[in-house]
Design a protein around this motif. Structure first.
Motif, PDB file in Angstrom:
ATOM      1  N   TYR A 422       0.834  -1.206   0.000  1.00  0.00           N
ATOM      2  CA  TYR A 422       0.000   0.000   0.000  1.00  0.00           C
ATOM      3  C   TYR A 422       0.869   1.256   0.000  1.00  0.00           C
ATOM      4  N   ARG A 423       1.945   1.246   0.783  1.00  0.00           N
ATOM      5  CA  ARG A 423       2.872   2.394   0.797  1.00  0.00           C
ATOM      6  C   ARG A 423       3.543   2.555  -0.566  1.00  0.00           C
ATOM      7  N   TYR A 424       3.943   1.442  -1.154  1.00  0.00           N
ATOM      8  CA  TYR A 424       4.585   1.511  -2.470  1.00  0.00           C
ATOM      9  C   TYR A 424       3.671   2.164  -3.502  1.00  0.00           C
ATOM     10  N   MET A 425       2.362   1.927  -3.398  1.00  0.00           N
ATOM     11  CA  MET A 425       1.406   2.410  -4.388  1.00  0.00           C
ATOM     12  C   MET A 425       1.109   3.904  -4.261  1.00  0.00           C
ATOM     13  N   THR A 426       1.599   4.548  -3.219  1.00  0.00           N
ATOM     14  CA  THR A 426       1.238   5.944  -2.946  1.00  0.00           C
ATOM     15  C   THR A 426       1.383   6.880  -4.150  1.00  0.00           C
ATOM     16  N   PRO A 427       2.491   6.856  -4.882  1.00  0.00           N
ATOM     17  CA  PRO A 427       2.613   7.816  -5.989  1.00  0.00           C
ATOM     18  C   PRO A 427       1.761   7.495  -7.209  1.00  0.00           C
ATOM     19  N   TYR A 428       1.120   6.319  -7.219  1.00  0.00           N
ATOM     20  CA  TYR A 428       0.401   5.879  -8.417  1.00  0.00           C
ATOM     21  C   TYR A 428      -1.113   5.994  -8.304  1.00  0.00           C
ATOM     22  N   VAL A 429      -1.604   6.393  -7.144  1.00  0.00           N
ATOM     23  CA  VAL A 429      -3.050   6.368  -6.914  1.00  0.00           C
ATOM     24  C   VAL A 429      -3.558   7.766  -6.569  1.00  0.00           C
ATOM     25  N   SER A 430      -4.859   7.863  -6.325  1.00  0.00           N
ATOM     26  CA  SER A 430      -5.475   9.166  -6.051  1.00  0.00           C
ATOM     27  C   SER A 430      -4.842   9.819  -4.823  1.00  0.00           C
ATOM     28  N   ARG A 431      -4.922  11.132  -4.765  1.00  0.00           N
ATOM     29  CA  ARG A 431      -4.352  11.862  -3.631  1.00  0.00           C
ATOM     30  C   ARG A 431      -5.202  13.102  -3.340  1.00  0.00           C
ATOM     31  N   PHE A 432      -5.102  13.578  -2.137  1.00  0.00           N
ATOM     32  CA  PHE A 432      -5.822  14.794  -1.671  1.00  0.00           C
ATOM     33  C   PHE A 432      -7.335  14.678  -1.876  1.00  0.00           C
ATOM     34  N   PRO A 433      -8.021  13.661  -1.367  1.00  0.00           N
ATOM     35  CA  PRO A 433      -7.484  12.606  -0.502  1.00  0.00           C
ATOM     36  C   PRO A 433      -7.052  11.374  -1.296  1.00  0.00           C
ATOM     37  N   ARG A 434      -6.310  10.508  -0.626  1.00  0.00           N
ATOM     38  CA  ARG A 434      -6.100   9.159  -1.150  1.00  0.00           C
ATOM     39  C   ARG A 434      -7.367   8.373  -0.828  1.00  0.00           C
ATOM     40  N   ALA A 435      -8.173   8.135  -1.851  1.00  0.00           N
ATOM     41  CA  ALA A 435      -9.538   7.640  -1.645  1.00  0.00           C
ATOM     42  C   ALA A 435      -9.554   6.147  -1.311  1.00  0.00           C
TER      43      ALA A 435
END
Length: 497
Positions: A422-435
């Motif tokens: 899940y941490r690895y996926m951080t730059p590849y998924v939605s943000r502000f928020p991470r839905a």
């Protein structure tokens, strides 16, 4: 309970305490995650299995009088066990006896009680019509009470949206035990329970749903690709085309580690599993135009009825329709899941980083699901229901990891691995928020304080699940449950908490 119950109904056969010989079997019957079966897992002081909606009022009254929390269980699939565990004294209101289903073919509607499973619903629809269906999930043992109230998605979501998008009425008991329908509960509460998680607002008793048209024949296919069969590039291409495909076509991708058929070495397999609402003669040219990289051929496709496609998704022989009436899973295991939403395609380097993690020891039973959006999901406003994940999302991810070891240390190792993914996926998924998706419950993203809710703390996870709809849900919660009686680790907080 006796004093508060309708005289026409005996309560002796619906109440179970630890002194009852059948208490343990009733408790574990619907548990779908072995993480919540240990000796240290809190157990309810009472389990109540009402036979009629009028008995729910008595449960609510007595729980209030005795300072007990109520946990409502429909199918037992809450990923974090919140429908049958609690850190404070509690009672389980188990709805498995409330399973009446009434299908009205002429008006294309159905009433379904909240203790029913989606498998039972599909079975009853097919019993009455071969050209009607419903856009809910593909796991037949999931209960409709929680599934629909969190949104509920399946292979028809690109054509017809979520289960919650197709709810036209409901019956629920409020915090005072009153049975309300759509008219009497008002538009705000009716909005909140369709995607906002019904357990924060009352006890869902039944749903009225709008059935949808399906053709007499649909087409299914599964194509498996491993790394040496260009899986990485095909998954990468899938991200660019799938949300723009015809609404009648749904192609999901399931990724896991397998042993190579050639040399027995470990590799990654991507399974492209599809439902097309039409025949193979229409599907083949459509795929050739839209996604030729997959290499679909006629021999890969099977035409069948919609109800047979439900069995196909669930891994059952398509002739074994009666299995949809079985409420128990054959293989209940320990598991942990998480969810994400993707708005920009993941690069091939990003995908290769996922594969690297999947080769670690803990990932033997890890699975990633890519669930495509587009179609109706991009047409429905994000404020139409509490479920906000609409236009702008290419697809949803579910991460799931299962294991069999009972030891706490082993479980922690597996949970740590999925957190690392899940941490690895951080730059590849939605943000502000991470839905995140509320039906893929994940207590890692935030919990309420024991026995209380704090707006500040709850907003951490609430905005992930509901984005801009969170504040409206908070207002509804404040209006309908001002004493915060219906509390759980991720319940909607009060406005002034």
């Amino acid at each position: 309970m006796s004093l508060q119950s309708d005289n026409n109904f005996s309560i002796s056969n619906i109440i179970y305490t630890p002194n009852n010989t059948s208490y343990s079997s009733i408790l574990t019957f619907s548990i779908q995650n072995l993480r919540f079966t240990s000796d240290t897992t809190p157990r309810p002081l009472v389990i109540v299995t009402p036979m009629h909606e009028s008995q729910i009022r008595s449960v609510i009254y007595c729980a209030k009088e005795n300072g007990l929390q109520i946990r409502v269980r429909s199918g037992g699939h809450d990923y974090e066990g919140l429908s049958y565990t609690s850190e404070v004294p509690f009672v389980i209101l188990d709805l498995f006896n409330l399973r009446q289903i009434s299908v009205d073919v002429e008006n294309k509607t159905a009433w379904i009680q909240a203790g029913s499973t989606i498998g039972e619903l599909y079975y009853r629809i097919a019993e009455n019509s071969q050209t009607l269906g419903f856009p809910a999930g593909v796991c037949p043992t999931v209960g409709v009470g929680g599934h629909f109230s969190g949104g509920g998605y399946g292979a028809l979501l690109r054509k017809y949206g979520l289960a919650a998008d197709n709810i036209i009425d409901a019956r629920m008991a409020d915090v005072n035990g009153r049975i309300l329908d759509r008219n009497s509960m008002g538009k705000d509460l009716f909005w909140a329970i369709r995607g906002g998680g019904g357990a924060s607002f009352g006890v869902i008793v039944a749903w009225k749903i709008q059935l949808v048209d399906v053709p007499a024949k649909v087409t299914m296919f599964t194509i498996n690709k491993t790394l040496d069969q260009n899986a990485t590039n095909i998954v990468h291409r899938w991200q660019y085309v799938v949300h723009n495909l015809d609404k009648d076509l749904f192609i999901t991708v399931v990724m896991r580690r397998v042993n190579s058929s050639q040399d027995g070495e470990r590799t990654i397999q991507a399974s492209f599993i599809s439902l097309f609402l039409g025949g193979v003669d229409t599907l083949l040219p459509l795929m050739q135009r839209s996604f030729p990289e997959l290499g679909l051929q006629r021999k890969d496709c099977t035409e069948m009825s919609w109800i047979e496609s439900i069995l196909y998704w669930a891994g059952f022989p398509i002739e074994s329709r009666d299995v949809l009436l079985n409420r128990t899973q054959a293989n209940v295991r320990y598991f942990k899941s998480k969810s994400d939403y993707v708005q920009i395609p993941i690069s091939t380097n990003g995908l290769e980083g996922i594969w690297k993690l999947f080769f670690e020891d803990e990932a033997e039973e890890a699975v990633m699901y890519f669930i495509p959006y587009g179609g109706s999901m991009h047409e429905i406003s994000e404020s139409a229901l509490p479920f906000p994940h609409r236009a702008g999302n290419l697809y949803q991810i579910e991460y799931s990891l299962s294991w069999d070891e009972e030891e706490v240390e082993a479980s922690q190792n597996y949970i740590n691995w999925i957190r690392k993914l899940y941490r690895y996926m951080t730059p590849y998924v939605s943000r502000f928020p991470r839905a995140a998706y509320i039906n893929h419950r994940d207590l890692d993203i935030g919990v309420n304080d024991k026995g209380n809710t704090s707006y500040a703390k709850a907003s951490i996870w609430g905005i992930k699940y509901f984005k801009n709809n969170f504040n409206r849900l908070v207002q509804v919660k404040t209006n309908v449950d001002p004493s915060n009686f219906l509390w759980n680790e991720q319940s909607i907080p009060l406005l002034y908490s």
